[in-house]
Design a protein around this motif. Sequence first.
Motif, PDB file in Angstrom:
ATOM      1  N   ASP A   1       0.835  -1.211   0.000  1.00 47.52           N
ATOM      2  CA  ASP A   1       0.000   0.000   0.000  1.00 47.52           C
ATOM      3  C   ASP A   1       0.863   1.252   0.000  1.00 47.52           C
ATOM      4  O   ASP A   1       0.614   2.206  -0.755  1.00 47.52           O
ATOM      5  CB  ASP A   1      -0.913   0.024   1.233  1.00 47.52           C
ATOM      6  N   TRP A   2       1.866   1.264   0.876  1.00 46.90           N
ATOM      7  CA  TRP A   2       2.741   2.432   1.011  1.00 46.90           C
ATOM      8  C   TRP A   2       3.504   2.674  -0.285  1.00 46.90           C
ATOM      9  O   TRP A   2       3.603   3.803  -0.765  1.00 46.90           O
ATOM     10  CB  TRP A   2       3.716   2.213   2.166  1.00 46.90           C
ATOM     11  N   ASP A   3       4.048   1.604  -0.852  1.00 51.08           N
ATOM     12  CA  ASP A   3       4.838   1.743  -2.077  1.00 51.08           C
ATOM     13  C   ASP A   3       3.972   2.213  -3.243  1.00 51.08           C
ATOM     14  O   ASP A   3       4.425   3.011  -4.080  1.00 51.08           O
ATOM     15  CB  ASP A   3       5.487   0.401  -2.416  1.00 51.08           C
ATOM     16  N   LYS A   4       2.742   1.750  -3.284  1.00 49.42           N
ATOM     17  CA  LYS A   4       1.824   2.140  -4.367  1.00 49.42           C
ATOM     18  C   LYS A   4       1.532   3.642  -4.321  1.00 49.42           C
ATOM     19  O   LYS A   4       1.444   4.312  -5.354  1.00 49.42           O
ATOM     20  CB  LYS A   4       0.527   1.347  -4.243  1.00 49.42           C
ATOM     21  N   ILE A   5       1.403   4.181  -3.126  1.00 50.01           N
ATOM     22  CA  ILE A   5       1.140   5.610  -2.955  1.00 50.01           C
ATOM     23  C   ILE A   5       2.373   6.444  -3.291  1.00 50.01           C
ATOM     24  O   ILE A   5       2.276   7.482  -3.961  1.00 50.01           O
ATOM     25  CB  ILE A   5       0.674   5.902  -1.505  1.00 50.01           C
ATOM     26  N   HIS A   6       3.535   5.990  -2.848  1.00 51.63           N
ATOM     27  CA  HIS A   6       4.759   6.772  -3.003  1.00 51.63           C
ATOM     28  C   HIS A   6       5.474   6.557  -4.333  1.00 51.63           C
ATOM     29  O   HIS A   6       6.324   7.365  -4.716  1.00 51.63           O
ATOM     30  CB  HIS A   6       5.709   6.475  -1.832  1.00 51.63           C
ATOM     31  N   ASN A   7       5.144   5.491  -5.017  1.00 52.84           N
ATOM     32  CA  ASN A   7       5.740   5.224  -6.340  1.00 52.84           C
ATOM     33  C   ASN A   7       4.646   4.830  -7.342  1.00 52.84           C
ATOM     34  O   ASN A   7       4.659   3.717  -7.888  1.00 52.84           O
ATOM     35  CB  ASN A   7       6.788   4.111  -6.236  1.00 52.84           C
ATOM     36  N   PRO A   8       3.686   5.728  -7.584  1.00 54.51           N
ATOM     37  CA  PRO A   8       2.517   5.377  -8.402  1.00 54.51           C
ATOM     38  C   PRO A   8       2.854   5.099  -9.869  1.00 54.51           C
ATOM     39  O   PRO A   8       2.057   4.478 -10.577  1.00 54.51           O
ATOM     40  CB  PRO A   8       1.619   6.614  -8.271  1.00 54.51           C
TER      41      PRO A   8
END
Length: 318
Positions: free
Chosen positions: A184-191
């Motif tokens: 979830d975090w990576d998806k938000i920060h590296n869209p």
Amino acid sequence: MNQLDQLKKYTKIVLDSGDIKNIDKYTPYDATTNPSLILKAIKMKEYQYLIKESIKYSKRKGGTKKKQIINATDKIIVSIGSKILKKIPGVISSEVDSRLSFNTKKSVLRAKKLIHMYEKEHGIPRSRILIKLAATWECIKAAKYLEQDNIHCNLTLLFSFAQARACAEANVFLISPFVGRIYDWDKIHNPWNLYNVLNDKGVQSVKKIYKYYKKYSYKTIIMGASFRNVEQILALSGCDCLTISPELLNVLQNRNEKIFKNLIKPKLILDQPSIKLSKSKFLWFHNQDAMAVEKLSEGIRQFGIDQATLESIIQKNI
């Protein structure tokens, strides 16, 4: 053979739910609960009676109103855990109040209280209970102390390699790396990154921990948790354990494509590193990982909110 049955050949399957009906449907070996799942369960009509039972219990125990509320919430946790244990051959994970996550002594005392309730009030031996604690430095130390009394722990909300390493060095019984929350975090920060399960940061995190633990013969069990899709689960087939939600278990049960074992123990086994993490080094390494810092704090806060909500429901009915 469906994918769930295939997966059971490589990995111990654990149900991530407080709803007893799901036990019969998916026949897991172990089960896990947390404040969010307990709160969800007691809001169901069929579990409303547990609120009345827990209040009667707390009134018999006596003490201040605050003490009665705490006793009632602990009773609900143990009652649901005891009911689940009647349906599974393995263990249940029951969580200590996350608001104690930075207090070793209070975490130990609450854990021992839950174990006492399971043993003395429900006749369930401690060997079938895992005490869930957030993977803070304080709770890792609590788990080390509890192990001396043969109380096994499940260190949850694990996001950084520093947490995993500290748990192994403390001989923690089991860890729960949170795959989905890292994703979830990576998806938000590296869209802009195109998703592929092979570059899924949550999956990579568990693979790294698995390789390190097996390379150095650490006994701590790895239980991947918090999945967002079936691909994450299948990428970790061969992990010691995977705790999976009913929704994703249902998907696996209805898919028949062949799966393979993806995590395999290394052939070369080395001696364990002689230098262990100190508290200062643990905090330094953990704080280098912005995702881990954010998600650990967020998880502790959310579980604390759910615990407080559960207590407010008790308070209204006491």
